[in-house]
Design a protein around this motif. Structure first.
Motif, PDB file in Angstrom:
ATOM      1  N   ALA A   1      -7.397  16.524  -8.970  1.00  0.00           N
ATOM      2  CA  ALA A   1      -6.526  16.055  -9.812  1.00  0.00           C
ATOM      3  C   ALA A   1      -5.193  15.739  -9.298  1.00  0.00           C
ATOM      4  N   ALA A   2      -5.068  16.607  -8.299  1.00  0.00           N
ATOM      5  CA  ALA A   2      -3.478  15.904  -7.707  1.00  0.00           C
ATOM      6  C   ALA A   2      -3.749  14.776  -6.772  1.00  0.00           C
ATOM      7  N   ALA A   3      -5.077  14.605  -6.130  1.00  0.00           N
ATOM      8  CA  ALA A   3      -5.136  13.202  -5.500  1.00  0.00           C
ATOM      9  C   ALA A   3      -5.249  12.108  -6.585  1.00  0.00           C
ATOM     10  N   VAL A   4      -5.894  12.312  -7.637  1.00  0.00           N
ATOM     11  CA  VAL A   4      -5.809  11.200  -8.630  1.00  0.00           C
ATOM     12  C   VAL A   4      -4.462  10.898  -8.902  1.00  0.00           C
ATOM     13  N   PHE A   5      -3.832  11.870  -9.409  1.00  0.00           N
ATOM     14  CA  PHE A   5      -2.060  11.760  -9.775  1.00  0.00           C
ATOM     15  C   PHE A   5      -1.565  10.725  -8.550  1.00  0.00           C
ATOM     16  N   LEU A   6      -1.578  11.283  -7.447  1.00  0.00           N
ATOM     17  CA  LEU A   6      -0.913  10.365  -6.464  1.00  0.00           C
ATOM     18  C   LEU A   6      -1.559   8.854  -6.364  1.00  0.00           C
ATOM     19  N   ALA A   7      -2.754   8.726  -6.845  1.00  0.00           N
ATOM     20  CA  ALA A   7      -3.504   7.237  -6.925  1.00  0.00           C
ATOM     21  C   ALA A   7      -2.954   6.594  -8.065  1.00  0.00           C
TER      22      ALA A   7
ATOM     23  N   PRO B   1       1.257  33.553  -4.695  1.00  0.00           N
ATOM     24  CA  PRO B   1       2.094  33.861  -5.680  1.00  0.00           C
ATOM     25  C   PRO B   1       1.263  33.502  -6.984  1.00  0.00           C
ATOM     26  N   LEU B   2       0.432  32.702  -7.238  1.00  0.00           N
ATOM     27  CA  LEU B   2      -0.356  32.123  -8.467  1.00  0.00           C
ATOM     28  C   LEU B   2      -1.648  33.288  -8.685  1.00  0.00           C
ATOM     29  N   GLY B   3      -1.848  33.938  -7.511  1.00  0.00           N
ATOM     30  CA  GLY B   3      -2.820  34.960  -7.757  1.00  0.00           C
ATOM     31  C   GLY B   3      -4.239  34.822  -7.362  1.00  0.00           C
ATOM     32  N   ARG B   4      -4.716  33.522  -7.024  1.00  0.00           N
ATOM     33  CA  ARG B   4      -5.834  32.965  -6.636  1.00  0.00           C
ATOM     34  C   ARG B   4      -5.686  31.732  -5.802  1.00  0.00           C
ATOM     35  N   LEU B   5      -7.126  31.417  -5.454  1.00  0.00           N
ATOM     36  CA  LEU B   5      -7.201  30.272  -4.490  1.00  0.00           C
ATOM     37  C   LEU B   5      -7.464  28.962  -5.486  1.00  0.00           C
ATOM     38  N   ALA B   6      -7.165  27.781  -4.906  1.00  0.00           N
ATOM     39  CA  ALA B   6      -6.999  26.616  -5.788  1.00  0.00           C
ATOM     40  C   ALA B   6      -8.696  26.197  -6.022  1.00  0.00           C
ATOM     41  N   GLU B   7      -9.165  25.701  -7.045  1.00  0.00           N
ATOM     42  CA  GLU B   7     -10.399  25.076  -7.232  1.00  0.00           C
ATOM     43  C   GLU B   7     -10.206  23.591  -6.673  1.00  0.00           C
ATOM     44  N   PRO B   8     -11.465  23.156  -5.996  1.00  0.00           N
ATOM     45  CA  PRO B   8     -11.594  21.761  -5.703  1.00  0.00           C
ATOM     46  C   PRO B   8     -11.294  20.734  -6.782  1.00  0.00           C
TER      47      PRO B   8
ATOM     48  N   LEU C   1       2.709  19.570  -2.091  1.00  0.00           N
ATOM     49  CA  LEU C   1       2.201  20.889  -1.936  1.00  0.00           C
ATOM     50  C   LEU C   1       1.431  21.236  -3.117  1.00  0.00           C
ATOM     51  N   VAL C   2       0.163  21.690  -2.573  1.00  0.00           N
ATOM     52  CA  VAL C   2      -0.743  22.263  -3.557  1.00  0.00           C
ATOM     53  C   VAL C   2      -1.334  23.544  -3.250  1.00  0.00           C
ATOM     54  N   HIS C   3      -0.315  24.560  -3.243  1.00  0.00           N
ATOM     55  CA  HIS C   3      -0.662  25.930  -2.458  1.00  0.00           C
ATOM     56  C   HIS C   3      -0.499  27.151  -3.349  1.00  0.00           C
ATOM     57  N   GLY C   4      -0.260  26.859  -4.814  1.00  0.00           N
ATOM     58  CA  GLY C   4      -0.057  28.061  -5.600  1.00  0.00           C
ATOM     59  C   GLY C   4       1.096  28.670  -5.259  1.00  0.00           C
ATOM     60  N   GLY C   5       2.035  28.131  -4.834  1.00  0.00           N
ATOM     61  CA  GLY C   5       3.349  28.902  -4.432  1.00  0.00           C
ATOM     62  C   GLY C   5       3.541  29.030  -3.200  1.00  0.00           C
ATOM     63  N   GLY C   6       2.769  28.905  -2.305  1.00  0.00           N
ATOM     64  CA  GLY C   6       2.778  29.350  -0.755  1.00  0.00           C
ATOM     65  C   GLY C   6       2.335  30.735  -0.560  1.00  0.00           C
ATOM     66  N   GLU C   7       3.003  31.294   0.402  1.00  0.00           N
ATOM     67  CA  GLU C   7       2.675  32.437   0.887  1.00  0.00           C
ATOM     68  C   GLU C   7       3.845  33.561   0.608  1.00  0.00           C
TER      69      GLU C   7
ATOM     70  N   VAL D   1       1.069  -1.228  -0.323  1.00  0.00           N
ATOM     71  CA  VAL D   1       0.129   0.188  -0.086  1.00  0.00           C
ATOM     72  C   VAL D   1       0.906   1.315  -0.016  1.00  0.00           C
ATOM     73  N   ARG D   2       0.562   1.982  -1.046  1.00  0.00           N
ATOM     74  CA  ARG D   2       1.264   3.450  -1.118  1.00  0.00           C
ATOM     75  C   ARG D   2       0.413   4.487   0.035  1.00  0.00           C
ATOM     76  N   VAL D   3       1.174   5.413   0.528  1.00  0.00           N
ATOM     77  CA  VAL D   3       0.521   6.488   1.301  1.00  0.00           C
ATOM     78  C   VAL D   3       1.219   7.714   1.130  1.00  0.00           C
ATOM     79  N   ASN D   4       0.398   8.371   0.699  1.00  0.00           N
ATOM     80  CA  ASN D   4       0.919   9.818   0.473  1.00  0.00           C
ATOM     81  C   ASN D   4      -0.012  11.165   1.010  1.00  0.00           C
ATOM     82  N   THR D   5       0.756  12.475   1.063  1.00  0.00           N
ATOM     83  CA  THR D   5      -0.049  13.404   1.525  1.00  0.00           C
ATOM     84  C   THR D   5      -0.229  14.753   0.465  1.00  0.00           C
ATOM     85  N   LEU D   6      -1.509  15.166   0.219  1.00  0.00           N
ATOM     86  CA  LEU D   6      -1.548  16.326  -0.531  1.00  0.00           C
ATOM     87  C   LEU D   6      -1.606  17.509   0.847  1.00  0.00           C
ATOM     88  N   VAL D   7      -0.751  18.312   0.511  1.00  0.00           N
ATOM     89  CA  VAL D   7      -0.482  19.461   1.786  1.00  0.00           C
ATOM     90  C   VAL D   7      -1.329  20.770   0.957  1.00  0.00           C
TER      91      VAL D   7
END
Length: 255
Positions: free
Chosen positions: A216-222, A204-211, A235-241, A171-177
């Motif tokens: 899509a990131a969760a699908v990639f990890l799976a 930095p990317l100028g917007r909030l993420a969309e659900p 990290l799924v945070h648009g470049g951070g703060e 079983v693989r286990v990962n985290t989306l932050v």
């Protein structure tokens, strides 16, 4: 919002993905993304979704009740992917509430994902499946007003790394932050659309993420594309703060 995200060719067609707390917001976006990737999706939460999503089956489950959680997973024929998304917290300063209230936040955001993962373990092992934890940047920085939530998310990321070692190679286990995500409740959290716009400017990317982008990131990890990724934090945070000192400093500023 579609965003034109293509999710085919992930190797998930016909597989079963369970998304906890997948009835609205981030969870609903994750569920939709797995449907688009061809998976059979089961979402579990205490309350049903206001608007059912095609291809998604709902099961009423209180994730804080270990017996109910074990019964739910025991009733599934197979589980290939588990996305531990359920969580959240009210705004609450530490000294403004009793320890018992903060403990309930820890229970929902840390203990419940562990409970679900353990309940699904045998099915995941047989399927050589994967677990995706939904973490938060709150777990790696001070989080005034949501300290118990931040502590739980820090613990969740550590739990995922340890779980990845203990449960390998089956079983693989990962985290989306996650950073900030735009949901149907964003305007309440940030003070209306003007608040959302102001908060977006700090990213930095100028917007909030969309659900769906989180999905899509969760699908990639799976997916098969991530077959050698385990114990990782994406990290799924648009470049951070933007660091506050950059705006506070007086050097190199236009007069």
């Amino acid at each position: 919002m579609d965003n034109g995200i293509g999710l085919h060719g992930t190797g998930l067609r016909g597989k079963v993905a369970v998304v906890t707390g997948g009835t609205r917001g981030v969870g609903a976006g994750i569920a939709r993304a797995f449907v688009r990737a061809g998976a059979e999706v089961v979402v579990c939460a205490r309350r049903p979704p206001e608007e059912p999503v095609e291809g998604v089956r709902f099961a009423p489950v209180d994730l804080r009740d270990a017996g109910t959680v074990r019964g739910f997973f025991g009733g599934l024929a197979r589980v290939d992917v588990l996305v531990n998304n359920a969580g959240g917290t009210p705004y609450r300063m530490l000294a403004d509430s009793e320890a018992e209230r903060h403990a309930r936040v820890l229970e929902l955001n840390l203990t419940a994902p562990l409970t679900a993962s353990l309940a699904a373990y045998e099915q995941l092992r047989r399927a050589k499946g994967s677990v995706v934890m939904i973490g938060s940047v709150s777990g790696s920085r001070p989080s005034p007003g949501s300290a118990a939530y931040g502590a739980a998310k820090a613990g969740l990321e550590h739990l995922a790394r340890s779980m990845a070692v203990e449960w390998a190679p089956e079983v693989r286990v990962n985290t989306l932050v996650l950073g900030m995500v735009r949901t149907e409740l964003s305007h309440l959290h940030y003070g209306g659309e003007e608040g959302v716009a102001a908060v977006s400017r700090t990213v930095p990317l100028g917007r909030l993420a969309e659900p769906l982008e989180v999905g899509a990131a969760a699908v990639f990890l799976a997916s098969e594309a991530a077959a050698y990724i385990s114990g990782a934090s994406l990290l799924v945070h648009g470049g951070g703060e933007r660091p506050a000192f950059l705006d506070a400093a007086t050097a190199n500023k236009e007069s």
